[in-house]
Write a protein that holds these residues in place. Structure first.
Motif, short mmCIF file in Angstrom:
data_model
loop_
_atom_site.label_atom_id
_atom_site.label_comp_id
_atom_site.label_asym_id
_atom_site.label_seq_id
_atom_site.Cartn_x
_atom_site.Cartn_y
_atom_site.Cartn_z
N SER A 104 0.73 -1.20 0.05
CA SER A 104 -0.03 -0.04 0.14
C SER A 104 1.05 1.26 0.10
N ASP A 105 1.88 1.31 0.87
CA ASP A 105 2.70 2.44 0.93
C ASP A 105 3.47 2.55 -0.44
N PHE A 106 4.16 1.44 -0.98
CA PHE A 106 4.96 1.47 -2.09
C PHE A 106 4.11 1.90 -3.22
N ALA A 107 3.00 1.70 -3.35
CA ALA A 107 2.06 1.90 -4.59
C ALA A 107 1.71 3.37 -4.24
N ALA A 108 1.54 4.01 -3.16
CA ALA A 108 1.52 5.21 -3.00
C ALA A 108 2.77 6.21 -3.33
N ARG A 109 3.78 5.51 -3.12
CA ARG A 109 5.10 6.23 -3.12
C ARG A 109 5.21 6.35 -4.67
N LEU A 110 4.74 5.67 -5.36
CA LEU A 110 4.94 5.48 -7.03
C LEU A 110 3.87 6.11 -7.64
N ASP A 111 2.92 6.75 -6.92
CA ASP A 111 1.80 7.61 -7.51
C ASP A 111 0.85 6.66 -8.03
#
Length: 190
Positions: A104-111
C-alpha cells in the motif's frame, strides 16, 4: 528489522525459487490450489522479472513479483500488481499483513492509486479455505473484486487494496525494491 528488496543475485533468486517450491509442496499436501499452468519457480530464477523478497534480518520470509500496470484484463486504471506471492510455510499471518502494509505504501510512493493481486480459487472443494483466506485479506483492507480467469488461466479471486502513504513504516519495513516497469504491451499502447 524487515526489508523488501529486489532479488539481485542468482543465489537470492534461487532461494526464492526454493521457497516457492516449498510453499507449493505445503499447499499440495493440504489439498490447496497451486498454479496449474506456470512454472513459478522459473519466474523467480529469471532476473528479467525483477522479483522481490521480504526479509527479516537476512532471512527470506516471502517473495513476489511487483509489476506496474500489467494489463490484467480486469480492474480500471493504473496499479501496482503483485504476482506470484509466496510465503514460507507455517509462517504467522503477520507476514501477509507486512506485505499488505508495504504494498500500500510502495504504490502510494509510486503515485499509483491501487495494489492488485490474485488468489487461486480453483475447485469447489477448496471453497472453505479460500473463503477463510479472503476474510483474512478483507480484514487487512483488501477488497474482493470478483473472480474469473487469472493471468495464467487459473480461476482466481481478484483483489484490490487502496494505496496509502504510511508515515513511519520505514522504521518497521525498509524498502529497496526497484520501481517496477510497465509491461511491454502496456508501453506499446500508451
Amino acid at each position: 528489522m524487515y526489508e523488501v528488496r529486489t532479488l539481485r543475485t542468482d543465489a537470492e533468486r534461487e532461494e526464492a525459487a526454493a521457497l516457492v517450491q516449498d510453499r507449493q509442496h505445503w499447499l499440495t499436501t493440504r489439498g490447496l490450489p497451486v498454479p496449474a499452468q506456470a512454472d513459478i519457480p522459473a519466474l523467480f530464477r529469471d532476473p528479467q522479472t525483477q522479483p522481490a523478497g521480504l526479509f527479516e534480518d537476512g532471512k527470506l520470509l516471502a517473495c513476489m513479483i511487483p509489476q506496474r500496470d500489467p494489463g490484467l484484463g480486469w480492474g480500471e486504471g493504473p496499479c501496482l500488481f503483485l504476482s506470484c506471492i509466496h510465503t514460507l510455510p507455517d509462517q504467522p499471518e503477520d507476514i501477509t499483513r507486512l506485505i499488505t502494509l508495504w504494498a500500500s505504501d510502495f504504490a502510494a510512493r509510486l503515485d499509483l492509486p491501487l495494489v492488485r493481486t490474485e488468489a487461486l480459487a480453483r475447485h469447489a472443494r477448496e471453497a472453505e479455505s479460500i473463503a477463510a483466506l479472503l476474510r483474512r485479506l478483507s480484514d487487512m483492507g483488501w477488497d474482493v473484486r470478483g473472480s474469473g480467469p487469472g493471468r495464467e488461466g487459473d480461476l482466481v479471486a481478484r483483489l484490490e487494496l487502496v494505496a496509502e502513504h504510511r508515515s513511519g513504516l520505514s522504521a518497521l519495513i525498509g524498502c529497496r525494491a526497484h520501481e517496477p516497469q510497465a509491461a511491454p504491451d502496456d508501453r506499446d499502447s500508451a
